[in-house]
Design an enzyme around this catalytic site. Structure first.
Site, PDB file in Angstrom:
ATOM      1  N   ASP A  66      -1.059  -7.726  -6.521  1.00  0.00           N
ATOM      2  CA  ASP A  66      -2.135  -7.293  -5.657  1.00  0.00           C
ATOM      3  C   ASP A  66      -2.632  -8.524  -4.888  1.00  0.00           C
ATOM      4  O   ASP A  66      -2.168  -9.658  -5.097  1.00  0.00           O
ATOM      5  CB  ASP A  66      -3.265  -6.623  -6.469  1.00  0.00           C
TER       6      ASP A  66
HETATM    7  C1  GLC Z   1      -6.506  -4.669  -2.323  1.00  0.00           C
HETATM    8  C2  GLC Z   1      -6.281  -3.515  -3.216  1.00  0.00           C
HETATM    9  C3  GLC Z   1      -4.919  -2.914  -3.092  1.00  0.00           C
HETATM   10  C4  GLC Z   1      -4.439  -3.025  -1.653  1.00  0.00           C
HETATM   11  C5  GLC Z   1      -4.283  -4.494  -1.329  1.00  0.00           C
HETATM   12  C6  GLC Z   1      -3.812  -4.737   0.106  1.00  0.00           C
HETATM   13  O1  GLC Z   1      -7.428  -5.591  -2.801  1.00  0.00           O
HETATM   14  O2  GLC Z   1      -6.579  -3.649  -4.582  1.00  0.00           O
HETATM   15  O3  GLC Z   1      -5.000  -1.563  -3.545  1.00  0.00           O
HETATM   16  O4  GLC Z   1      -3.205  -2.348  -1.502  1.00  0.00           O
HETATM   17  O5  GLC Z   1      -5.489  -5.219  -1.539  1.00  0.00           O
HETATM   18  O6  GLC Z   1      -4.801  -4.331   1.007  1.00  0.00           O
END
Ligand code: GLC
Length: 746
Positions: free
Chosen positions: A277
């Site tokens: 993430d």
């Molecule tokens: C975020 C989220 C994730 C998302 C990623 C990219 O913090 O937790 O679900 O896909 O960043 O935006």
């Protein structure tokens, strides 16, 4: 010359692919990845493991093969510019994978995922994901970070809006439908985009419903409740997974070898790509799980996380980790191979560029119709004293509330590429309805926004309430009050909305409450004061037309709750598939706090598990939802009474539409293992079917339930179905009305 070579390659590749079986196709892609891998330098390999945020890198890094994926770049012109450098100026011509959070629609916004789960209609959800994929692909996006399939039982958690509810089976089926919708029938089709199943894992188990918080969960529950949707989506062919921010019992998911390497890779044999993430690799330093970013890169690589989102520990330290022998070349090659295989499967090497003219127009009528249908089927009728559907006799309608005309907020959270300019609000649609039906429509917002502490124009609110034959009150949350890191400790209606309810209901006129929110709200005291209550969640672009059709009876509500609604936030966690405990509360034993005599003796007998002030039952249970008609569940039968572990149980449920409307009903099938070596849940959803019955129509719904699906992980962590008595139950809610018994034999 180069184009001629590409054409020859495409022809040869297509011939190879067409003449292979699925398994061979998989190998073909892997073989092509392997062949390319052999030609790559270490820098080029590490480059594939790097995902950069749009605009945060130079063309020279692309030319050097230093980037594998870019997220949040949605200018097709800029994408094609970057891609041309990657394909034509770099040494090996490896395409960039463009990614985006396409969570519930791209330009055409569908209802929030929690609302989509309330449709209990996988085919419709698949359609919605197909629309999203088509629109995203027309903007050059070939990878979405969806479906989000985190199970949660805590509506304080802001990301409940984005998930598919509290139940493992419902989440599995709806998540798999989204994977199918995104990835389409053919991965190399121009409208297919890679799904990314997230957040792996137990992110929704956050303590206190506070985002990113610790998740303490026994391995049995992890395997029996949290992981099945992930396994289901992997089996559906999801091309990628994303690890979650949280720690699981103290081990951050992004560095969790047990979770990612042992379970996902080795037990499930998952060969897709895993991405971290957003900077979750280096967050392991903040977790106190790694002393520095180099160590966090090592932990993530050992957990087999292939690609690093947004942070730079891989590009900074992998070469050093390899030189010092902390990681092997094989580990790097495995990660690169998985990423290249995804790119081959998507056909990126053959078609790396995007021409929006090759795609249907976004927001076209077909796409909007899917959004409207999803909004209709996701709305849950919680109460109706007969005021709905609105009668023709109603000639003056007052529309009041901060969410009647909130084009941005009706879209919900995570709408990167949706625009409020395309929203059709309830006020707009109701005004049209009023005009065409000769109805006088009066309107007052009452509160500027959902959080407003004061009622604006109270006199106007009172006067139009008095003039109206019927009041439709739009209440709830602005979209920003749910979503990532937007958790609430108090889930009552925000601001002065309850005061607005009291002002409006004081008119004595019939009131219909329509709720728009990203989570269950504790609104028992509001619903008690209204004649009807429709829970619309955040319904997306077509909120207005959908809600107007529902309120005026063009279609009956058919939504069912994918999550339990508590009466009070203090009851959380509260969910249907709970264990009985040794002292379960029943209506007989429950006392009202005010009925307890003064100085009553504290006895230890006859006590049960409940709250003195809020009892033990929810406001509305999982699976609950009313219709304009009524359904009578007449019988449930199984084809045998005793089964072996390899059998399939055929369950027949008979129901009849006993009311005055044609309508859809979600027939739900639950199972209760009466005695087990781990105290069993009182019931678990094991099947559901959405059926349409005309007035008076009878239907027999058949479920084929494999005995093998009735198992659980025992104390030895072995999945098994223990012999014994099971109850099979069915109904239109988890408060089932039909029951029969079977025996599973040794
Ligand atoms: C975020 C989220 C994730 C998302 C990623 C990219 O913090 O937790 O679900 O896909 O960043 O935006």
């Amino acid at each position: 010359m180069r184009n001629f070579t590409i054409i020859i390659k495409v022809l040869l590749f297509s011939f190879t692919i067409l003449s292979c079986s699925p398994g061979e196709k998989e190998n073909t892609f892997e073989k092509k990845a392997d062949k390319l891998l052999q030609k790559m330098t270490l820098d080029e390999k590490i480059g594939q493991l790097v995902q950069k945020n749009g605009g945060s890198f130079s063309d020279s890094l692309v030319k050097a093969g230093g980037i594998g994926s870019v997220l949040n770049e949605i200018s097709v012109e800029r994408q094609n510019h970057i891609q041309r450098i990657a394909m034509e100026d770099s040494r090996l011509g490896i395409p960039i994978l463009f990614a985006r959070d396409v969570i519930h629609g791209f330009n055409t916004i569908m209802p929030i995922p929690l609302a989509q789960a309330a449709t209990w209609n996988p085919a419709l959800i698949e359609q919605g994901a197909r629309v999203a994929a088509t629109e995203a692909a027309s903007s050059g996006i070939k990878w979405t970070f969806s479906p989000m399939i985190d199970i949660t039982r805590d509506p304080r958690w802001g990301r409940i809006a984005e998930c598919l509810g509290e139940d493992s089976y419902l989440t599995s089926e709806m998540g798999a439908a989204m994977v199918r919708g995104y990835q389409g029938d053919k991965l190399s089709d121009k409208t297919s985009i890679a799904a990314c199943v997230k957040h792996f894992a137990a992110y929704g188990w956050a303590e206190g419903g506070r985002d990113y918080n610790t998740a303490n969960i026994p391995e049995n529950d992890l395997r029996d409740i949290v992981l099945p949707p992930f396994k289901r989506c992997a089996a559906e062919g999801a091309l990628s997974f994303m690890t979650s921010f949280n720690d699981i019992n103290g081990v951050p998911a992004t560095g969790n070898e047990f979770l990612v390497k042992d379970i996902l890779r080795n037990e499930w044999d998952y060969t897709g790509m895993v991405v971290s993430d957003w900077v979750s690799i280096i967050q392991m330093v903040t977790h106190g799980f790694a002393p520095d970013e180099k160590a966090s890169a090592l932990l993530a690589m050992n957990a087999t996380v292939d690609m690093e989102m947004a942070s730079t520990s891989y590009e900074t330290y992998l070469k050093e980790l390899l030189d010092e022998g902390s990681i092997s070349q094989k580990q790097i090659d495995n990660a690169v191979r998985r990423i290249l295989t995804v790119k081959y499967k998507l056909g990126l090497f053959e078609s790396p560029y995007t021409n929006p003219d090759d795609f249907p127009e976004p927001l076209n009528n077909e796409h909007l119709a899917v959004s409207k249908k999803a909004a209709i089927e996701s709305a849950v009728l919680l109460k109706n004293d007969g005021i709905l559907p609105v009668s023709e006799k109603i000639k003056t309608v007052a529309v009041i509330g901060p969410l009647a005309d909130a084009p941005h907020d009706q879209l919900g959270t995570w709408i990167f590429d949706g625009s409020k300019n395309n929203s059709v609000t309830p006020l707009e649609s109701l005004s049209e309805k009023a005009k065409s039906n000769g109805i006088t429509l009066l309107y007052e917002r009452g509160l500027k926004i959902s959080r407003s502490k004061e009622i604006s124009f109270p006199e106007k609110v009172k006067s139009i309430s008095k003039q109206a034959d019927l009041i439709i009150l739009f209440l709830g949350e602005e979209s920003i009050l749910s979503g990532e890191s937007h958790c609430r400790a108090d889930i009552d209606l925000p601001g002065a909305q309850e005061e607005l309810v009291n002002m409006v209901t004081a008119s004595g006129k019939p009131v219909i409450a329509v709720f728009m929110a990203g989570r269950p709200l504790t609104v028992e005291n509001v619903i008690e004061k209204t004649n009807a209550a429709l829970y619309a969640w955040h319904p997306g672009t077509m909120a207005g037309p959908a809600l107007t059709d529902l309120l005026w009876g063009a279609v009956s509500p058919s939504g069912k709750l994918p999550v339990t609604f508590p009466r009070h936030v203090g009851q959380i966690p509260i969910y249907y598939s709970h264990r009985t405990t040794g002292k379960p509360a029943t209506n007989e034993t429950w006392e009202h706090i005010d009925d307890i005599p003064v100085e009553a003796p504290q006895l230890s007998i006859g006590n049960t598990s409940h709250y003195l002030d809020y009892g033990f039952e929810p406001m509305f249970p999982f699976g609950y939802g009313l219709s304009y008609t009524t359904f009578e569940y007449q019988s449930i039968e199984t084809d045998k009474t005793a089964y072996s572990a390899t059998d399939t149980i055929q369950v027949s449920v008979k129901l009849i539409n006993t009311g005055n409307y044609n309508a859809a009903e979600v027939v739900q099938l639950y199972v209760h293992d009466k005695v087990a070596s781990r105290a069993p849940a009182v019931k678990q959803l094991k099947g559901f079917k959405k059926v349409f019955l005309k007035q008076g129509e009878k239907k027999t719904v058949i479920f084929n339930l494999p005995v093998s699906s009735l198992g659980f992980h025992n104390l030895a962590m072995k999945y098994m179905v223990e012999p014994g008595e099971f109850e099979i139950m069915a109904g239109g809610s988890s408060d089932t009305t039909l029951e029969t018994g079977i025996v599973i034999e040794n």
